[in-house]
Each structure stands twice: as C-alpha cells, then as structure tokens.
Design a protein around this motif. Sequence first.
Motif, mmCIF file in Angstrom:
data_model
loop_
_atom_site.group_PDB
_atom_site.id
_atom_site.type_symbol
_atom_site.label_atom_id
_atom_site.label_comp_id
_atom_site.label_asym_id
_atom_site.label_seq_id
_atom_site.Cartn_x
_atom_site.Cartn_y
_atom_site.Cartn_z
ATOM 1 N N LEU A 57 -7.332 -28.689 90.350
ATOM 2 C CA LEU A 57 -8.596 -29.407 90.310
ATOM 3 C C LEU A 57 -8.446 -30.743 89.594
ATOM 4 O O LEU A 57 -7.681 -30.876 88.644
ATOM 5 C CB LEU A 57 -9.655 -28.572 89.580
ATOM 6 N N LYS A 58 -9.200 -31.688 90.054
ATOM 7 C CA LYS A 58 -9.245 -33.015 89.434
ATOM 8 C C LYS A 58 -10.333 -33.024 88.360
ATOM 9 O O LYS A 58 -11.481 -32.678 88.614
ATOM 10 C CB LYS A 58 -9.553 -34.068 90.499
ATOM 11 N N LEU A 59 -9.966 -33.429 87.146
ATOM 12 C CA LEU A 59 -10.923 -33.534 86.050
ATOM 13 C C LEU A 59 -11.325 -34.995 85.844
ATOM 14 O O LEU A 59 -10.616 -35.916 86.253
ATOM 15 C CB LEU A 59 -10.330 -32.967 84.763
ATOM 16 N N SER A 60 -12.452 -35.190 85.198
ATOM 17 C CA SER A 60 -12.934 -36.528 84.861
ATOM 18 C C SER A 60 -13.012 -36.657 83.349
ATOM 19 O O SER A 60 -13.132 -35.654 82.634
ATOM 20 C CB SER A 60 -14.318 -36.770 85.474
ATOM 21 N N PRO A 61 -12.961 -37.879 82.830
ATOM 22 C CA PRO A 61 -13.086 -38.053 81.374
ATOM 23 C C PRO A 61 -14.369 -37.417 80.858
ATOM 24 O O PRO A 61 -15.414 -37.469 81.515
ATOM 25 C CB PRO A 61 -13.116 -39.575 81.215
ATOM 26 N N GLY A 62 -14.277 -36.804 79.701
ATOM 27 C CA GLY A 62 -15.432 -36.131 79.119
ATOM 28 C C GLY A 62 -16.544 -37.103 78.777
ATOM 29 O O GLY A 62 -16.316 -38.302 78.591
ATOM 30 N N VAL A 63 -17.746 -36.575 78.726
ATOM 31 C CA VAL A 63 -18.901 -37.401 78.386
ATOM 32 C C VAL A 63 -19.533 -36.880 77.102
ATOM 33 O O VAL A 63 -19.427 -35.693 76.775
ATOM 34 C CB VAL A 63 -19.945 -37.406 79.522
ATOM 35 N N GLY A 64 -20.187 -37.787 76.383
ATOM 36 C CA GLY A 64 -20.854 -37.399 75.150
ATOM 37 C C GLY A 64 -22.297 -37.011 75.351
ATOM 38 O O GLY A 64 -22.941 -36.502 74.440
ATOM 39 N N GLY A 65 -22.818 -37.269 76.535
ATOM 40 C CA GLY A 65 -24.210 -36.969 76.828
ATOM 41 C C GLY A 65 -24.714 -37.866 77.930
ATOM 42 O O GLY A 65 -23.931 -38.452 78.682
ATOM 43 N N ALA A 66 -26.006 -37.990 78.008
ATOM 44 C CA ALA A 66 -26.594 -38.791 79.087
ATOM 45 C C ALA A 66 -27.902 -39.405 78.617
ATOM 46 O O ALA A 66 -28.593 -38.864 77.750
ATOM 47 C CB ALA A 66 -26.841 -37.931 80.324
ATOM 48 N N PHE A 100 -25.257 -50.017 86.323
ATOM 49 C CA PHE A 100 -24.284 -49.127 85.687
ATOM 50 C C PHE A 100 -23.008 -48.972 86.505
ATOM 51 O O PHE A 100 -22.283 -47.992 86.359
ATOM 52 C CB PHE A 100 -24.927 -47.756 85.420
ATOM 53 N N SER A 101 -22.726 -49.943 87.344
ATOM 54 C CA SER A 101 -21.453 -50.018 88.085
ATOM 55 C C SER A 101 -21.126 -48.717 88.824
ATOM 56 O O SER A 101 -19.992 -48.234 88.793
ATOM 57 C CB SER A 101 -20.307 -50.368 87.124
ATOM 58 N N GLY A 102 -22.122 -48.139 89.484
ATOM 59 C CA GLY A 102 -21.896 -46.926 90.261
ATOM 60 C C GLY A 102 -21.779 -45.655 89.443
ATOM 61 O O GLY A 102 -21.381 -44.620 89.980
ATOM 62 N N HIS A 103 -22.142 -45.681 88.159
ATOM 63 C CA HIS A 103 -21.983 -44.524 87.292
ATOM 64 C C HIS A 103 -23.257 -43.704 87.136
ATOM 65 O O HIS A 103 -23.367 -42.899 86.202
ATOM 66 C CB HIS A 103 -21.469 -44.956 85.923
ATOM 67 N N VAL A 104 -24.230 -43.896 88.003
ATOM 68 C CA VAL A 104 -25.409 -43.025 88.002
ATOM 69 C C VAL A 104 -24.941 -41.596 88.261
ATOM 70 O O VAL A 104 -24.213 -41.330 89.225
ATOM 71 C CB VAL A 104 -26.417 -43.466 89.082
ATOM 72 N N SER A 105 -25.365 -40.659 87.408
ATOM 73 C CA SER A 105 -24.845 -39.297 87.474
ATOM 74 C C SER A 105 -25.778 -38.319 88.161
ATOM 75 O O SER A 105 -25.332 -37.299 88.681
ATOM 76 C CB SER A 105 -24.533 -38.781 86.057
ATOM 77 N N ALA A 106 -27.066 -38.573 88.144
ATOM 78 C CA ALA A 106 -28.016 -37.686 88.812
ATOM 79 C C ALA A 106 -29.191 -38.498 89.320
ATOM 80 O O ALA A 106 -29.706 -39.375 88.617
ATOM 81 C CB ALA A 106 -28.503 -36.593 87.861
ATOM 82 N N PHE A 107 -29.595 -38.177 90.530
ATOM 83 C CA PHE A 107 -30.731 -38.852 91.162
ATOM 84 C C PHE A 107 -31.474 -37.786 91.948
ATOM 85 O O PHE A 107 -31.301 -37.635 93.138
ATOM 86 C CB PHE A 107 -30.233 -39.978 92.076
ATOM 87 N N ASP A 121 -51.596 -38.746 89.318
ATOM 88 C CA ASP A 121 -50.626 -38.281 90.303
ATOM 89 C C ASP A 121 -49.891 -39.453 90.940
ATOM 90 O O ASP A 121 -50.443 -40.559 91.086
ATOM 91 C CB ASP A 121 -51.330 -37.483 91.403
ATOM 92 N N TYR A 122 -48.639 -39.197 91.354
ATOM 93 C CA TYR A 122 -47.825 -40.219 92.016
ATOM 94 C C TYR A 122 -47.227 -39.641 93.290
ATOM 95 O O TYR A 122 -47.280 -38.438 93.542
ATOM 96 C CB TYR A 122 -46.723 -40.716 91.073
ATOM 97 N N GLY A 123 -46.618 -40.519 94.066
ATOM 98 C CA GLY A 123 -46.076 -40.108 95.352
ATOM 99 C C GLY A 123 -44.760 -39.372 95.254
ATOM 100 O O GLY A 123 -44.462 -38.480 96.063
ATOM 101 N N TYR A 124 -43.939 -39.733 94.249
ATOM 102 C CA TYR A 124 -42.612 -39.144 94.075
ATOM 103 C C TYR A 124 -42.257 -39.137 92.589
ATOM 104 O O TYR A 124 -42.698 -40.010 91.827
ATOM 105 C CB TYR A 124 -41.539 -39.942 94.841
ATOM 106 N N TYR A 125 -41.414 -38.154 92.208
ATOM 107 C CA TYR A 125 -40.969 -38.046 90.820
ATOM 108 C C TYR A 125 -39.445 -37.923 90.822
ATOM 109 O O TYR A 125 -38.872 -37.130 91.574
ATOM 110 C CB TYR A 125 -41.599 -36.832 90.144
ATOM 111 N N LEU A 126 -38.802 -38.688 89.975
ATOM 112 C CA LEU A 126 -37.340 -38.749 89.956
ATOM 113 C C LEU A 126 -36.796 -38.302 88.609
ATOM 114 O O LEU A 126 -37.208 -38.823 87.558
ATOM 115 C CB LEU A 126 -36.866 -40.183 90.239
ATOM 116 N N LEU A 127 -35.862 -37.349 88.636
ATOM 117 C CA LEU A 127 -35.086 -37.015 87.445
ATOM 118 C C LEU A 127 -33.787 -37.813 87.541
ATOM 119 O O LEU A 127 -32.985 -37.604 88.455
ATOM 120 C CB LEU A 127 -34.793 -35.520 87.385
ATOM 121 N N PHE A 128 -33.612 -38.725 86.603
ATOM 122 C CA PHE A 128 -32.547 -39.726 86.690
ATOM 123 C C PHE A 128 -31.743 -39.707 85.408
ATOM 124 O O PHE A 128 -32.313 -39.699 84.316
ATOM 125 C CB PHE A 128 -33.194 -41.103 86.912
ATOM 126 N N ASP A 129 -30.402 -39.653 85.531
ATOM 127 C CA ASP A 129 -29.618 -39.809 84.306
ATOM 128 C C ASP A 129 -28.292 -40.509 84.555
ATOM 129 O O ASP A 129 -27.790 -40.570 85.672
ATOM 130 C CB ASP A 129 -29.454 -38.480 83.548
#
Length: 464
Positions: free
Chosen positions: A213-222, A246-253, A277-285
Amino acid sequence: MKPSTDLKVLFAELADCLDERDLHQDVPPAHLHDWSDERAGQPLALVTPRSTKQVSDVMAVCARHSIPVVPQGGLSGLAGGAVPSEGCLLLSLARMNAIEELDSAVGTMRVQAGAVLQTIQEQAESEGWMFALDLGARGSCQIGGNIATNAGGNRVIRYGVMRDLVLGLEVVLADGQVLDLMQSMKKNNTGLDLRQLFIGSEGTLGIITRAVLKLSPGVGGANTALIAFANYDQGLQFLKQAQTAFSGHVSAFELMWPDYYQFALKTLGRPDQFDRDYGYYLLFDVQSSHPEQDYPKFEQLMADAFENGTVENAVLASSERETEELWQLRDCVSEILSINAPTINFDVSVSLNRIGDFADQLKATLDERFPNLITLFFGHVGDGNLHLVAGPVQGGKEMEHAIESEVYRITRDFSGSVSAEHGIGLHKKKWLSHSRSEAELALMKSVKQAVDPQGLLNPGKIMD
C-alpha cells in the motif's frame, strides 16, 4: 459442484491443506450474507486459511473437483458481492490479517488481505504516516475487500480511490497458481499493469492475498467548516476557489441536500446552527500537518467566498470536538438507514457539473411515482459521487425493482455509472449494461474466460 464429486473426498483433501480448526462444514450464519439483503445459495463449507500457500492449495483442490469458490472479507459490502452461491466453498481471508512491514523511509506498507482498514490506519499513524482510504465501515472492512471493490470513501478528492493507493498485489488464480505482483515501485512501465486487472474485479478473476500500500505523509488535523449555499453552482464555484487556494489539497467535500441535512439533525437530536434554510450544505475540510498555521488562510478563503457571493453562510470548527460534531452529520448514515428501513442505498456518479440537475430529476421523478417514499441525497460530490437513501420500501421486491428502474434509467440518461464505489456484486448485475457498452461487457467476459475458464471464482457476480 460436479455430480460425481464425493464430499468426503473433497473435505479430506481440504483438511490436508488446512489446520483442522479452519475447515467449517457448519457455516456460521454471519457468513451467509453481507450488509446487503442479497441471498444466492447454500455453501458446502467455509475455510479460513492462514497463508497464501493454504489459499493456493485450497484453490487447486477446488479446481480439480470443479467446486466454485466465493472469497469473503469483512462482509461489509452493499452489493451482495460476497454472498455464497449454491454449492460453493466460502473462503474467508479473516485469519490472514498481518501487517507484515511498514517502510517508514519511503512510506509503504505490506499487508495481508484480511487486515482491517482501521488497524492499517492506526499502524500508519503510529509511524507518522497516513493511509488515506477512509469509509464508515473502517472498523470491520478488510483491505482485500477494499481492493477487490476499488473502494473510494471520504478522501478521494485528494488522495484518489483504491487503485491509486495500491503499489503491489499477490493474487491466487483459479487453478491455485500464485501471481506475485508485489513490486513496490511507483514507476514500472513493463507492459500491461496486471494489478489493475484485479482491483475492482470483486474476486471474480483471482483471490487477493497480500498487498503493498502507498502511504501519505501524516497530518496533524484539519480545518473544517459547514457551509451553506443557495444553489449547486455556488458549490462548484467554491470547490474551484478552495482547490486553487490550497493547491489541490482539499481533503473532503461532502455535500448534503436539505432533506438529508434536516434528517441528520433530527436523528442526532441537534438544533440547526443556521438561522434559516438553504439549498445545500457542505462539510468541507483541508487536512495538513499544522492546521493551526493554515487557519488564517482557511479563514481568508471563507471571507473571499462571502465577499464574492459564493457562500451564503458558514460555521467554522474551532476545536477538535466541534470538528467531530460536524462530521457526525455526515457519518450518521447507519442510524438513518435503520430509521427508514427497509431502504435502497444508491451509489451512483455522473459528471461533476451535472450532479445538481441529476439529483433534481431523480427527486422529482421519485416524488411523483412514489409519494410516500423518503429520499435523502448526499455524497462525495467533489469526485462526482452521489448517494441516495430511499425508504421505507414497503412493496417488497416489486417496488424495489420499480424504484431502481427509475434511478438507473435516469443515471443512464445522464451517461453516469450505476456504481461509483460499492461495486456490482450480485445486486447491480442486471443494471450493468446501463453504464457499460455491449463491446465492454463482451471484453470483460473474454477476460473472465481466459483467467477462470471453469468459472469457479465468485460465480454469478458482476457478469455471468
């Protein structure tokens, strides 16, 4: 099973390949189904080998006797890919769960196929690395099953699907031959990439026993936010702005339609954090090694989005606890499924710019045809993946088929995929032609015939 097969002879030969405790003629009920409601047949027995050699020996015995074999992982699949076929031998990889090596210098991990995803994640984290695949079944799903179904999950937008995370494989073929593809080089341009033949094949071409498996550098949080939009186009505009910042580093959309969002709040017993109320809700990190250092940039992105009219409202998490609470909105799917049971759980994809119209048409059609049906939309929209929970389905198989016919017809009309990440298995086999041409299906069957001429591996799944 051959009519001439003597089960006493078969079981004696299998017993010679295994430890006595790893041949189970009385199959435990848990192995008769996965998380889907599919049922296909009664197995002859269950084997739980502990090594690649044992898997190879078992397959050689089954090839001699023409016994079909259904490989099983954590049984968390939603498409019936691991349910037994009639007269098959079930082969569970659960006892082959070792993490054999973690190379901290280059970021690779060698594991057996039965290793549980969460265990792999935790081991990588302990060495300062991260294994990027993540999904709700992390505590029970096995890496072999993740590979066999080309799993996606919550972080695909940044790290890719399982195909992007596998450097090497070991596979046992239908005749027992062991195929060693365990090279860990990231660049290997020596003809056909045979690894890719088995990733996503759902055990129909070979049994995955080990992987690099390919691993990625660890993260400290988001840095995490819950964002509200008036329309889908605003969400697309924000995605472009965030990826640029963020240079393509969006982790969740993770986009949630209003019905899902409100149902999740009700399920969790929480008040709405927004005043209307709104039309859409986004969890973004955005994950990083030092999220606190990136927070000013995160705030600036949000301020710019407010100023240019892309974002209507937002809540920014200011602590790890608040981040976890925001993610609970997206991760309470299992509770929602239980409340609305019985449900049909759709996992489809279309081009990113068409998801808004696609979901609108699905909802309008289902509301008109099935007015008492609750439909909840959400998904990993950053990579084009839409999930739909439809339920309660009270009309049995007939109603289930009618609902699926509408959903997959519209998916076909949008040139989409009937399975974005859950696989085809048994359940979606009849709909595969909605996403694959006759020429593609013929080629798939030709490959199956070449690799498994007796049709012993996971028969009846994906294609006949």
